[in-house]
Enzyme design. Sequence first.
Site, PDB file in Angstrom:
ATOM      1  CE  LYS A 141      -3.862  -2.550   1.653  1.00  7.73           C
ATOM      2  NZ  LYS A 141      -3.768  -3.584   2.636  1.00  7.73           N
ATOM      3  CG  ASP A 195      -9.473  -7.589  -2.093  1.00  4.43           C
ATOM      4  OD1 ASP A 195     -10.584  -7.531  -1.519  1.00  4.43           O
ATOM      5  OD2 ASP A 195      -8.409  -7.490  -1.471  1.00  4.43           O
TER       6      ASP A 195
HETATM    7  N1  GDD Z   1      -6.295 -15.441  10.445  1.00  8.29           N
HETATM    8  C1  GDD Z   1      -6.072 -14.161  10.165  1.00  8.29           C
HETATM    9  N2  GDD Z   1      -5.551 -13.352  11.136  1.00  8.29           N
HETATM   10  N3  GDD Z   1      -6.387 -13.696   8.941  1.00  8.29           N
HETATM   11  C2  GDD Z   1      -6.169 -12.383   8.677  1.00  8.29           C
HETATM   12  C3  GDD Z   1      -5.620 -11.496   9.634  1.00  8.29           C
HETATM   13  C4  GDD Z   1      -5.306 -12.023  10.936  1.00  8.29           C
HETATM   14  O1  GDD Z   1      -4.827 -11.329  11.842  1.00  8.29           O
HETATM   15  N4  GDD Z   1      -5.535 -10.266   9.049  1.00  8.29           N
HETATM   16  C5  GDD Z   1      -6.000 -10.393   7.794  1.00  8.29           C
HETATM   17  N5  GDD Z   1      -6.391 -11.668   7.559  1.00  8.29           N
HETATM   18  C6  GDD Z   1      -6.939 -12.222   6.305  1.00  8.29           C
HETATM   19  C7  GDD Z   1      -8.189 -11.537   5.821  1.00  8.29           C
HETATM   20  O2  GDD Z   1      -9.344 -12.218   6.305  1.00  8.29           O
HETATM   21  C8  GDD Z   1      -8.062 -11.680   4.303  1.00  8.29           C
HETATM   22  O3  GDD Z   1      -8.574 -12.921   3.839  1.00  8.29           O
HETATM   23  C9  GDD Z   1      -6.563 -11.692   4.063  1.00  8.29           C
HETATM   24  O4  GDD Z   1      -5.952 -11.993   5.316  1.00  8.29           O
HETATM   25  C10 GDD Z   1      -6.040 -10.349   3.540  1.00  8.29           C
HETATM   26  O5  GDD Z   1      -6.491  -9.321   4.393  1.00  8.29           O
HETATM   27  P1  GDD Z   1      -7.225  -8.021   3.794  1.00  8.29           P
HETATM   28  O6  GDD Z   1      -7.609  -7.181   4.945  1.00  8.29           O
HETATM   29  O7  GDD Z   1      -8.276  -8.404   2.823  1.00  8.29           O
HETATM   30  O8  GDD Z   1      -5.990  -7.327   3.073  1.00  8.29           O
HETATM   31  P2  GDD Z   1      -5.994  -6.347   1.828  1.00  8.29           P
HETATM   32  O9  GDD Z   1      -7.009  -6.731   0.822  1.00  8.29           O
HETATM   33  O10 GDD Z   1      -6.029  -4.949   2.331  1.00  8.29           O
HETATM   34  O11 GDD Z   1      -4.512  -6.598   1.218  1.00  8.29           O
HETATM   35  C11 GDD Z   1      -4.032  -7.909   0.985  1.00  8.29           C
HETATM   36  O12 GDD Z   1      -4.601  -8.470  -0.196  1.00  8.29           O
HETATM   37  C12 GDD Z   1      -4.283  -7.775  -1.419  1.00  8.29           C
HETATM   38  C13 GDD Z   1      -4.896  -8.560  -2.564  1.00  8.29           C
HETATM   39  O13 GDD Z   1      -6.246  -8.668  -2.406  1.00  8.29           O
HETATM   40  C14 GDD Z   1      -2.504  -7.845   0.855  1.00  8.29           C
HETATM   41  O14 GDD Z   1      -2.024  -9.164   0.802  1.00  8.29           O
HETATM   42  C15 GDD Z   1      -2.079  -7.069  -0.394  1.00  8.29           C
HETATM   43  O15 GDD Z   1      -0.679  -7.118  -0.558  1.00  8.29           O
HETATM   44  C16 GDD Z   1      -2.755  -7.679  -1.616  1.00  8.29           C
HETATM   45  O16 GDD Z   1      -2.437  -6.889  -2.780  1.00  8.29           O
HETATM   46 MG    MG Z   2      -8.585  -8.024   0.777  1.00  9.94          MG
END
Ligand code: GDD
Ligand code: MG
Length: 355
Positions: A160, A218
């Site tokens: 990010k 996503d």
């Molecule tokens: N078990 C567990 N514990 N799962 C978690 C935790 C935690 O503390 N924190 C987040 N997750 C899970 C969420 O449920 C989700 O499935 C995944 O990890 C990613 O979290 P998001 O909150 O959706 O992240 P994002 O969308 O902002 O960013 C992530 O995904 C992007 C692609 O969709 C990152 O990985 C980015 O680098 C990536 O581009």
């Molecule tokens: Mg996500």
Amino acid sequence: MEAILLVGGQGTRLRPLTVSTPKPLLPTAGVPFLAHQLARAHAEGVERIVFATSYRAEMFEAAFGARAHGVDLAYVTEDEPLGTGGAIRNAARALTCGPDDPVLILNGDVLSGHDVRAQVKLHEQADAAVTLHLTEVDDPSRFGCVPTDDQGRVTAFLEKTPNPVTNQINAGCYVFRRSAIDAIPENRVVSVERETFPSLIESGATVMGYVESGYWLDVGTPEAFVRGSRDLVLGALTSPAMPGEPGERLVLTGADVAPDATVGGGATVGAGAVVEAGATVIGSVLLEEAVVAEGAAVRDSVLGRGARVGPGAVLDGVVLGDGAVVGPGNELRHGLRVWPGIELPPTAVRFSADT
Ligand code: GDD
Ligand code: MG
């Protein structure tokens, strides 16, 4: 192959829908979102999945049990959320594979049509520590920005960043060598995006990018959630878990759609939901028992369980929490969210059939 599915996030951007249901369990094209991921994982050769749970952990096992969509399932819950890396490390307790075996890691909110087998093949050919699926998006600042060199090696991981150096992003599906998971510190919060990937790259470990730009989404925001459901219904991404054939609409058993109502654009009408005479529902998700009254128009919106849209009301890009009520004649537009149980009174100008 075994996989770990990350499903512990709170889904804050999807509130109020995620107040009662974790994001990965929200009904999407008629079934819990994860059903599509499980069915697709099965089709890609995954035989066993460990769920890394935290927020509303008990609901996952209740939804899927020990086996679903052809995949054996196990559940590991964090006492406190451990972040993406901590969750992977913690869930690895339940893996059965050996130290050199590949383990698939899946973000629990991604719809992807990419070729997982080809990703694993690249991982094995390169003898990599980790191989990330990468795709291209218009706005990389909301994701992990991941530049690669001409050999496909990842040269940096910038989570990010306001100044992305490429449109190529982390698509949230990794192949880890099992021993690379075991090297993540135990019992503390770790982010793979901010800590594990940057330090692997820094240390000279082989981190590969598998670039494939097929269907990818996503579903973490309301707009994206509606789009994902719509795309599945329309067949833009095929899912073995879809109840029924792709088409203009998905009307679940027990829903009641008036003959002269218009329902299309990939809309889903949930069990027990009602669309009354002259109403229009386009590209939206109506959860169970939701009601769209006569002459109302609902576009690209999500109606929570038992939510009601009054006669002649107009919704466009709106989220209604469970049991929320929009009185007759209201007009709600882009991004508005109504909390569960809230009732918006009728507008002064009442709808009538001839206005
Ligand atoms: N078990 C567990 N514990 N799962 C978690 C935790 C935690 O503390 N924190 C987040 N997750 C899970 C969420 O449920 C989700 O499935 C995944 O990890 C990613 O979290 P998001 O909150 O959706 O992240 P994002 O969308 O902002 O960013 C992530 O995904 C992007 C692609 O969709 C990152 O990985 C980015 O680098 C990536 O581009
Ligand atoms: Mg996500």
